[in-house]
Motif scaffolding. Structure first.
Motif, PDB file in Angstrom:
ATOM      1  N   ARG A  63       0.834  -1.204   0.000  1.00 36.44           N
ATOM      2  CA  ARG A  63       0.000   0.000   0.000  1.00 36.44           C
ATOM      3  C   ARG A  63       0.872   1.258   0.000  1.00 36.44           C
ATOM      4  O   ARG A  63       0.580   2.227  -0.714  1.00 36.44           O
TER       5      ARG A  63
ATOM      6  N   LEU B  83       0.198   0.576  -4.401  1.00 40.56           N
ATOM      7  CA  LEU B  83      -0.755  -0.404  -4.913  1.00 40.56           C
ATOM      8  C   LEU B  83      -2.127  -0.199  -4.270  1.00 40.56           C
ATOM      9  O   LEU B  83      -2.232   0.227  -3.127  1.00 40.56           O
ATOM     10  N   SER B  84      -3.175  -0.534  -5.028  1.00 38.50           N
ATOM     11  CA  SER B  84      -4.527  -0.467  -4.480  1.00 38.50           C
ATOM     12  C   SER B  84      -4.708  -1.581  -3.456  1.00 38.50           C
ATOM     13  O   SER B  84      -3.898  -2.510  -3.361  1.00 38.50           O
ATOM     14  N   ARG B  85      -5.794  -1.512  -2.681  1.00 40.17           N
ATOM     15  CA  ARG B  85      -6.046  -2.545  -1.669  1.00 40.17           C
ATOM     16  C   ARG B  85      -6.118  -3.943  -2.282  1.00 40.17           C
ATOM     17  O   ARG B  85      -5.462  -4.876  -1.799  1.00 40.17           O
TER      18      ARG B  85
ATOM     19  N   ALA C 123      -4.903  -4.999  -5.136  1.00 36.64           N
ATOM     20  CA  ALA C 123      -3.591  -5.350  -5.701  1.00 36.64           C
ATOM     21  C   ALA C 123      -2.593  -5.669  -4.599  1.00 36.64           C
ATOM     22  O   ALA C 123      -1.766  -6.576  -4.737  1.00 36.64           O
TER      23      ALA C 123
END
Length: 315
Positions: free
Chosen positions: A103, A107-109, A111
């Motif tokens: 994070r 990166l997204s949650r 991902a």
């Protein structure tokens, strides 16, 4: 293509101790570059400067095309760094450590969740993923720390710094990391590696620099360094003391005592023709030599030759 790492005249002192003394480096993109040297030679200081954690006293350096002093934020977006010691949060599980690192890297949650699971599997930590890291062994913590350094999409990392990454790892884990390094390099990432394991540098590095007292003592491919500084050696063992004295008398300049009693070490190019020539010249009547061994140079030989008289200064 411009170099992935370029340093000119890097100088750094701590008090009266000069750690780096006008160090020059040039690392091509997409290669594995290994920096070797005894403890205190300046390896970690070099990594810290190139990773923007320390400012040099003099000299200039560019990483991924950006100046490490005037464009620190750009350098940091292009690099990944794994230091000598595992830096994990003991109050979190292995999964939480990797998810948090993912994070923080952008990166997204979803991902981050996927990436954490991928890395836990790659480094053999899936079963321990839900355990607090304070229960991990030293080797497990090291593997988790290495995994955290890889949370970003490899395509977003132009240069990865690995400062003695396999210290404390068992042979299987070390092999796994070597495979990761090869994959990163094959994908175009430049890997800058410091290590105390000379076999590691020999297997992984496209080029090697040997550091001593803050300066580059030698640089080249592993094969070039072995040929230039160690070569080959023919060790001949005499039957007895009298035979050994006769061999010493016939030997050319450059020969010296071998690794055991009644042994003479003679430089050679390693070819069969030269070995036969040496044996005939040393023992024309074939009565003095009991046996012989052809010693092939290793990076250990190179390292010991180059650093024999170098006093460590600072890590």
């Amino acid at each position: 293509m411009p170099p992935a790492i370029e340093a000119t005249g890097l100088t750094k002192s701590y008090g009266d101790v000069r750690v780096l003394d006008a160090l020059d480096l040039h690392v091509a993109p997409g290669t594995v570059f290994a920096l070797l040297g005894p403890n205190g030679a300046g390896k970690t200081t070099t990594v810290r400067i190139l990773a923007t954690l320390t400012t040099p006293d003099a000299g200039h350096a560019r990483v991924a095309g950006h100046d490490v002093v005037t464009a620190r934020s750009r350098v940091r977006r292009a690099i990944s760094l794994t230091g000598q010691f595992a830096a994990v949060d003991e109050a979190q599980t292995g999964t939480e450590n990797l998810w948090t690192a993912a994070r923080l890297s952008g990166l997204s949650r979803p991902a981050a969740t996927r990436r954490a699971a991928e890395l836990l599997e790659r480094f053999g930590l899936t079963e321990a993923g839900d355990r607090l890291t304070k229960t991990y062994s030293g080797g497990m913590r090291r593997r988790l720390d290495l995994a955290a350094g890889l949370v970003r999409d490899p395509g977003a990392t132009e240069v990865m710094f690995l400062d003695e990454p396999t210290t404390g790892l068992d042979p299987r884990s070390r092999q796994e990391l070597w495979q990761v390094v090869r994959e990163l390099s094959a994908g175009g990432t430049t890997v800058f590696l410091t290590t105390q394991y000379l076999e590691e540098a020999d297997r992984l590095a496209d080029r090697i620099a040997v550091l001593g007292a803050g300066r580059t003592l030698a640089e080249g491919t592993p094969a070039e360094l072995k040929a230039r500084y160690a070569g080959h050696r023919l060790d001949v063992v005499a039957h007895d003391s009298e035979s050994y004295l006769r061999l010493r008398t016939r030997a050319e300049p450059g020969a010296g005592p071998g690794p055991e009693a009644h042994t003479l070490g003679i430089p050679t190019d390693g070819s069969a023709a030269h070995v036969r020539e040496l044996l005939d010249a040393l023992d024309p009547e074939r009565r003095d030599i009991a046996r012989f061994t052809l010693h092939t140079a290793t990076l250990d030989d190179v390292f010991l030759t180059l650093t024999a008289d170098k006093e460590p200064s600072h890590v």
